[in-house]
Design an enzyme around this catalytic site. Structure first.
Site, PDB file in Angstrom:
ATOM      1  N   LYS A   1      17.870   1.191 -14.116  1.00 13.13           N
ATOM      2  CA  LYS A   1      17.559   2.629 -14.175  1.00 13.13           C
ATOM      3  C   LYS A   1      17.514   3.237 -12.772  1.00 13.13           C
ATOM      4  O   LYS A   1      17.818   4.423 -12.602  1.00 13.13           O
ATOM      5  CB  LYS A   1      16.249   2.872 -14.924  1.00 13.13           C
ATOM      6  CG  LYS A   1      15.001   2.325 -14.260  1.00 13.13           C
ATOM      7  CD  LYS A   1      14.313   3.320 -13.352  1.00 13.13           C
ATOM      8  CE  LYS A   1      13.154   2.646 -12.621  1.00 13.13           C
ATOM      9  NZ  LYS A   1      12.433   3.560 -11.728  1.00 13.13           N
TER      10      LYS A   1
ATOM     11  N   ASN B   1      14.713   7.540  -6.128  1.00 10.14           N
ATOM     12  CA  ASN B   1      16.135   7.275  -6.335  1.00 10.14           C
ATOM     13  C   ASN B   1      16.875   8.556  -6.705  1.00 10.14           C
ATOM     14  O   ASN B   1      17.980   8.810  -6.216  1.00 10.14           O
ATOM     15  CB  ASN B   1      16.311   6.204  -7.415  1.00 10.14           C
ATOM     16  CG  ASN B   1      15.863   4.837  -6.940  1.00 10.14           C
ATOM     17  OD1 ASN B   1      16.576   4.151  -6.223  1.00 10.14           O
ATOM     18  ND2 ASN B   1      14.661   4.447  -7.321  1.00 10.14           N
TER      19      ASN B   1
ATOM     20  N   TRP C   1       3.372   3.154  -5.345  1.00  8.70           N
ATOM     21  CA  TRP C   1       3.097   2.492  -6.612  1.00  8.70           C
ATOM     22  C   TRP C   1       1.982   1.460  -6.472  1.00  8.70           C
ATOM     23  O   TRP C   1       1.130   1.328  -7.356  1.00  8.70           O
ATOM     24  CB  TRP C   1       4.370   1.876  -7.157  1.00  8.70           C
ATOM     25  CG  TRP C   1       4.325   1.358  -8.563  1.00  8.70           C
ATOM     26  CD1 TRP C   1       5.091   0.349  -9.061  1.00  8.70           C
ATOM     27  CD2 TRP C   1       3.527   1.810  -9.688  1.00  8.70           C
ATOM     28  NE1 TRP C   1       4.819   0.148 -10.397  1.00  8.70           N
ATOM     29  CE2 TRP C   1       3.861   1.031 -10.799  1.00  8.70           C
ATOM     30  CE3 TRP C   1       2.547   2.800  -9.824  1.00  8.70           C
ATOM     31  CZ2 TRP C   1       3.259   1.198 -12.054  1.00  8.70           C
ATOM     32  CZ3 TRP C   1       1.937   2.966 -11.079  1.00  8.70           C
ATOM     33  CH2 TRP C   1       2.295   2.175 -12.168  1.00  8.70           C
TER      34      TRP C   1
ATOM     35  N   LYS D   1      11.127  -3.246  -8.967  1.00  9.47           N
ATOM     36  CA  LYS D   1      12.254  -2.953  -9.844  1.00  9.47           C
ATOM     37  C   LYS D   1      13.535  -3.070  -9.036  1.00  9.47           C
ATOM     38  O   LYS D   1      14.077  -2.065  -8.564  1.00  9.47           O
ATOM     39  CB  LYS D   1      12.097  -1.565 -10.462  1.00  9.47           C
ATOM     40  CG  LYS D   1      10.855  -1.438 -11.346  1.00  9.47           C
ATOM     41  CD  LYS D   1      10.682  -0.048 -11.900  1.00  9.47           C
ATOM     42  CE  LYS D   1       9.440   0.033 -12.784  1.00  9.47           C
ATOM     43  NZ  LYS D   1       9.227   1.396 -13.335  1.00  9.47           N
TER      44      LYS D   1
ATOM     45  N   TYR E   1       1.359   8.164   1.803  1.00  8.98           N
ATOM     46  CA  TYR E   1       2.147   8.109   0.573  1.00  8.98           C
ATOM     47  C   TYR E   1       1.600   8.976  -0.557  1.00  8.98           C
ATOM     48  O   TYR E   1       2.372   9.600  -1.284  1.00  8.98           O
ATOM     49  CB  TYR E   1       2.262   6.652   0.090  1.00  8.98           C
ATOM     50  CG  TYR E   1       2.963   5.757   1.067  1.00  8.98           C
ATOM     51  CD1 TYR E   1       4.353   5.757   1.155  1.00  8.98           C
ATOM     52  CD2 TYR E   1       2.245   4.924   1.926  1.00  8.98           C
ATOM     53  CE1 TYR E   1       5.016   4.940   2.060  1.00  8.98           C
ATOM     54  CE2 TYR E   1       2.894   4.104   2.837  1.00  8.98           C
ATOM     55  CZ  TYR E   1       4.280   4.112   2.906  1.00  8.98           C
ATOM     56  OH  TYR E   1       4.923   3.316   3.803  1.00  8.98           O
TER      57      TYR E   1
ATOM     58  N   ALA F   1       0.822  -1.214   0.000  1.00 10.42           N
ATOM     59  CA  ALA F   1       0.000   0.000   0.000  1.00 10.42           C
ATOM     60  C   ALA F   1       0.849   1.253   0.000  1.00 10.42           C
ATOM     61  O   ALA F   1       0.452   2.284   0.527  1.00 10.42           O
ATOM     62  CB  ALA F   1      -0.934  -0.005   1.212  1.00 10.42           C
ATOM     63  N   GLY F   2       2.047   1.163  -0.600  1.00 14.01           N
ATOM     64  CA  GLY F   2       2.875   2.339  -0.783  1.00 14.01           C
ATOM     65  C   GLY F   2       2.427   3.126  -2.001  1.00 14.01           C
ATOM     66  O   GLY F   2       1.304   2.957  -2.502  1.00 14.01           O
TER      67      GLY F   2
END
Length: 343
Positions: free
Chosen positions: A192, A257, A13, A107, A50, A10-11
Site C-alpha cells: 500500500k 508516501n 508512529w 511496513k 514529529y 520515537a518518530g
C-alpha cells in the site's frame, strides 16, 4: 498487572503507538536515537519534531539507551525504518529476555534480501514465529494521537501471543483484531505504501478521482496476486491490513508516501520530494523490494514497477501514466476467490 513495553523508534508512529499502549495500561519505555528529542519528550510530554500536538501520559518515559528500554520488557515494539532494523537488532543482540515478544510496526521490504520485517526480526533475534507479531492497518499517527477511532490487525501464527499484543493495545479508540496470516498483513502494509506513492503522483498531476479509484483497485489486485503467490489468504488483503490501510494512506494528506508522490506529480525531483516530506516514506525504498518479490514469484506488478521506474530510474510520470493506460486490455482476473498472477 501492567505490562512493560519497549518501543524502539520515537518518530510519528512509534510515539503514537506508545500513547495507545499507555492508554491501555502498559508501562512504556520509548527509545530514540537523539538525546535532545528524548529530553524534550521527558520534559514536555510532547514530541516537537514529529507530533507536537501529542501529550504523552506519565507512564511513557523516553531513553537513548536500548538496554534500558529492553530491561524486563514483555513486549518489544519496533517502529524504526525498514532498512535500519537489521543492523540495529544485530547491535542489540542479547539485550532482550527470552520471553520477550517482538512486534513490528514497520511496513516495508528489506533491500538486498526482499525479506519481510517479521523474517528479519526472526533472523536477527533468534525468536521463533510464535514470538513475532505484526500490527498493521489504517493507522495515521496524527489521528491516533487525537484519540480518533481506529482499528488495526495483530498478526501472529500463535493465538496466545496475538491475544497478548491485542490486549496490550486495546483502548476505547483503538480496536485491534487478530489474524494468523502474517504474510498477508505485512504485504498489505508494504504494497500500500507503493500504491500510495502512485496515488500521490496522480493527485499531483491533477488526474482526478476516477484515476485514483482505478489505482487503488488495481493496486489492491497487485497486492492480492503477490500475497496469494507467497501463501497469504486473499481475504486478508480485503481487510483492514489490506484495503483498509490502502484507502487511508492513498486518501490522506497525513500520509508521507502520498505526500512524496504528490511532490513528484507536481514536477519536483526525488531529492526535492524527500526534503518536502521530511520523514521516511517507506515505499520509496520498498518499491524495489516489492518488484523484486514480484519477479521472484512471477507475479505481474505493473503499478509497482512503474513507481520504481519513476523514483529510481527517472521515468517521466506523464509518460508512465500513458504507458500504463495503453497496456493490452484483459479480463479483470479474480476468479473463484483466487487471484491470477498476471494482469
Amino acid at each position: 498487572m501492567s505490562r512493560r513495553v519497549a518501543v524502539y523508534g520515537a518518530g510519528s508512529w512509534g510515539t503514537a503507538f506508545s500513547l495507545v499502549l499507555a492508554d491501555a495500561g502498559c508501562e512504556v519505555t520509548l527509545w530514540g536515537r537523539r538525546q535532545v528529542l528524548v529530553d524534550a519528550i521527558n520534559d514536555t510530554r510532547g514530541n516537537p519534531d514529529y507530533l507536537p500536538q501529542v501529550r504523552l501520559p506519565a507512564t511513557v518515559r523516553a531513553t537513548t539507551d536500548p538496554a534500558q528500554a529492553a530491561h524486563d520488557a514483555d513486549i518489544a515494539v519496533l517502529a524504526v525504518s525498514a532498512q535500519s532494523v537489521r543492523p540495529l537488532l544485530e547491535a542489540w543482540a542479547g539485550l532482550f529476555e527470552r520471553r520477550t515478544v517482538f512486534v513490528s510496526l514497520m511496513k516495508g521490504v528489506e533491500l538486498g534480501t526482499d525479506k519481510l520485517m517479521s523474517q528479519v526480526i526472526a533472523e536477527t533475534t533468534g525468536a521463533r514465529a510464535d514470538r513475532v507479531a505484526v500490527v498493521s492497518g489504517p493507522n495515521l499517527a496524527g489521528e491516533i494521537v487525537a484519540r480518533k477511532p481506529a482499528a488495526s490487525v495483530v498478526a501472529c501464527p500463535d493465538d496466545t501471543t496475538a491475544a497478548l499484543v491485542r490486549s496490550a493495545c486495546h483502548t476505547p479508540y483503538f480496536r485491534p483484531y487478530t489474524n494468523a496470516d502474517v504474510v498477508g498483513c505485512e504485504l498489505g502494509g508494504a504494497v500500500k505504501n507503493v500504491i500510495a506513492l502512485a496515488a500521490g503522483v496522480a493527485d499531483g498531476m491533477g488526474l482526478g478521482d476516477n484515476a485514483k479509484a482505478a489505482l487503488l483497485t488495481r493496486g489492491l489486485a497487485e497486492a492480492t496476486r503477490l500475497g496469494v503467490a507467497m501463501g497469504a489468504d486473499p481475504l486478508t488483503l480485503a481487510g483492514l491490513a489490506g484495503m483498509g490501510d490502502l484507502v487511508a494512506t492513498c486518501s490522506s494528506t497525513l500520509s508521507r508516501n502520498h505526500t512524496f508522490g504528490a511532490c513528484l506529480g507536481r514536477g519536483l525531483s526525488v531529492e526535492e520530494a524527500r526534503t518536502r516530506t521530511r520523514q521516511t516514506a517507506e515505499g520509496v525504498a520498498s518499491c524495489k523490494g516489492i518488484t523484486g518479490l514480484g519477479r521472484r514469484h512471477r507475479v505481474d506488478l505493473p503499478i509497482a514497477e512503474t513507481v520504481a521506474d519513476i523514483i529510481h530510474h527517472g521515468r517521466d510520470p506523464e509518460e508512465a501514466v500513458h504507458t500504463l493506460m495503453s497496456r493490452t486490455t484483459k479480463p479483470e482476473n479474480l476468479r473463484n476467490g483466487r487471484a491470477s498472477t498476471s494482469e
